[in-house]
Design a protein around this motif. Sequence first.
Motif, PDB file in Angstrom:
ATOM      1  N   ASN A  53     -25.514  37.469 -20.449  1.00  0.00           N
ATOM      2  CA  ASN A  53     -26.715  36.845 -21.024  1.00  0.00           C
ATOM      3  C   ASN A  53     -27.659  37.855 -21.676  1.00  0.00           C
ATOM      4  O   ASN A  53     -28.820  37.564 -21.941  1.00  0.00           O
ATOM      5  CB  ASN A  53     -27.480  36.077 -19.937  1.00  0.00           C
ATOM      6  CG  ASN A  53     -27.932  36.967 -18.788  1.00  0.00           C
ATOM      7  OD1 ASN A  53     -27.800  38.184 -18.833  1.00  0.00           O
ATOM      8  ND2 ASN A  53     -28.460  36.345 -17.741  1.00  0.00           N
ATOM      9  N   CYS A  76     -17.627  25.872 -27.781  1.00  0.00           N
ATOM     10  CA  CYS A  76     -17.000  25.861 -26.464  1.00  0.00           C
ATOM     11  C   CYS A  76     -15.484  25.906 -26.628  1.00  0.00           C
ATOM     12  O   CYS A  76     -14.932  25.566 -27.678  1.00  0.00           O
ATOM     13  CB  CYS A  76     -17.404  24.615 -25.674  1.00  0.00           C
ATOM     14  SG  CYS A  76     -17.011  23.050 -26.472  1.00  0.00           S
ATOM     15  N   HIS A 112     -21.841  27.192 -25.406  1.00  0.00           N
ATOM     16  CA  HIS A 112     -22.655  28.393 -25.231  1.00  0.00           C
ATOM     17  C   HIS A 112     -22.838  29.071 -26.586  1.00  0.00           C
ATOM     18  O   HIS A 112     -22.210  28.697 -27.586  1.00  0.00           O
ATOM     19  CB  HIS A 112     -21.972  29.365 -24.258  1.00  0.00           C
ATOM     20  CG  HIS A 112     -20.686  29.924 -24.797  1.00  0.00           C
ATOM     21  ND1 HIS A 112     -19.529  29.173 -24.875  1.00  0.00           N
ATOM     22  CD2 HIS A 112     -20.374  31.138 -25.317  1.00  0.00           C
ATOM     23  CE1 HIS A 112     -18.564  29.906 -25.402  1.00  0.00           C
ATOM     24  NE2 HIS A 112     -19.052  31.090 -25.695  1.00  0.00           N
ATOM     25  N   MET A 131     -20.081  35.421 -17.493  1.00  0.00           N
ATOM     26  CA  MET A 131     -20.887  35.209 -18.689  1.00  0.00           C
ATOM     27  C   MET A 131     -21.917  36.325 -18.795  1.00  0.00           C
ATOM     28  O   MET A 131     -22.522  36.731 -17.798  1.00  0.00           O
ATOM     29  CB  MET A 131     -21.593  33.855 -18.640  1.00  0.00           C
ATOM     30  CG  MET A 131     -20.676  32.665 -18.794  1.00  0.00           C
ATOM     31  SD  MET A 131     -20.018  32.475 -20.461  1.00  0.00           S
ATOM     32  CE  MET A 131     -21.453  31.837 -21.316  1.00  0.00           C
ATOM     33  N   GLU A 143     -19.916  27.096 -15.713  1.00  0.00           N
ATOM     34  CA  GLU A 143     -19.629  26.730 -17.090  1.00  0.00           C
ATOM     35  C   GLU A 143     -18.373  27.416 -17.620  1.00  0.00           C
ATOM     36  O   GLU A 143     -17.790  26.977 -18.610  1.00  0.00           O
ATOM     37  CB  GLU A 143     -20.814  27.086 -17.987  1.00  0.00           C
ATOM     38  CG  GLU A 143     -22.089  26.318 -17.657  1.00  0.00           C
ATOM     39  CD  GLU A 143     -23.238  26.748 -18.535  1.00  0.00           C
ATOM     40  OE1 GLU A 143     -23.096  27.771 -19.230  1.00  0.00           O
ATOM     41  OE2 GLU A 143     -24.269  26.058 -18.527  1.00  0.00           O
ATOM     42  N   ARG A 144     -17.981  28.486 -16.953  1.00  0.00           N
ATOM     43  CA  ARG A 144     -16.826  29.253 -17.422  1.00  0.00           C
ATOM     44  C   ARG A 144     -15.811  29.382 -16.295  1.00  0.00           C
ATOM     45  O   ARG A 144     -16.099  29.991 -15.258  1.00  0.00           O
ATOM     46  CB  ARG A 144     -17.260  30.638 -17.896  1.00  0.00           C
ATOM     47  CG  ARG A 144     -16.132  31.451 -18.507  1.00  0.00           C
ATOM     48  CD  ARG A 144     -16.632  32.742 -19.139  1.00  0.00           C
ATOM     49  NE  ARG A 144     -15.615  33.291 -20.020  1.00  0.00           N
ATOM     50  CZ  ARG A 144     -15.773  34.365 -20.775  1.00  0.00           C
ATOM     51  NH1 ARG A 144     -16.928  35.013 -20.752  1.00  0.00           N
ATOM     52  NH2 ARG A 144     -14.804  34.786 -21.553  1.00  0.00           N
TER      53      ARG A 144
END
Length: 357
Positions: free
Chosen positions: A205, A332, A266, A203, A214-215
């Motif tokens: 940011n 998502c 996200h 990810m 989360e991924r």
Amino acid sequence: MHLATNTKAVVTDVDAASLLQVRELDEQGQFEAAITALRRMARNGDAAAMCLLAKRLLIGQNAPHDPGEAIGLLAAAVERNHGEAAAQMATLAAAGAWMPQDWSAALDFLVQGAEAGSLRAQDQLLLLADETSDARNTEVARQSINWRALRDEVNLQAWIDPALTRQPLCESPRIRRAQSFASLQICGWLIGLALGKVRPAMMYNGIGSHFTAERTNSDYFFDIVSADVIVAALRQRIASLLKMPTFAMEPPQILHYAVGQQLKAHYDHIGGAGGYGGERIATFLLYLNGDYEGGELDFPKVGLRLKAKAGDGIYFSNVDHGGLPDKLTLHCGLEVTKGEKWVFSQWIHDRTFTGSM
């Protein structure tokens, strides 16, 4: 005649052995020695070494980043009828990388590569001319193809600026669908480029990339060497559809989701994080297959859940009408429950993106 043939064979054997030595040096981490060996072979007129060295210089792969020298090496290799060098020059011309963008020149380079026996160049010309039948895809059939005539069949206008219908799916946030954005053959080609190369995705940011729970999916990023004219044409098609320039695009990527993998809720906008003054203002997703279950694109704040067909494009704005991050774009990729999901992803910024493809 026999002497010339034997001499050519000996030179080929020597070159192959030298290239094997370069690979061994790379495996040992002796990158500087590998580059030195490639430079020596290139000076001796080895077109394969010229092409290999040029590719490394284009992206700085365990080598200096020197596109100028790389283009000179590729041009010299093309003069020696090296098919892969011509295919790489085609990509540079189509992308406008360190040279003016020139689609006609890109096709001409593909013809040179195809005539020199480059399967990469031949495959792209067949796809661009929409000649993808199995009957044309055999070694015997290809020997009879007039590649210059096939190049003349390519409809560049239809490729880079097609008449596509934009289907509104949501106004706040702005979400659209472009049905049949790419053919199934092109979708299969893109999957093939990424097969065996995907890695666990991270990810971003706005400051850096990192792994997160989360991924759980994988991805594959294109650079100017791993991309090709097909990828460049698709980016131009995206630019035409969204009315945004290719120079504002990040390097594209292929996303892969196996069973059980997902990308939790996200945002794609980065809001000037890390001191970056720009913003990701749009996201474009080309769905490469549809033979999977689950994996829907979900926008929970607006109650919209989408599953596109293979070849369809879904795109959305990450900012509102005032240019500010749109909090309604929370989205998502839901868990895939059967099969595997492949997507071509392209982010677009509000300014020139300084990273190169």
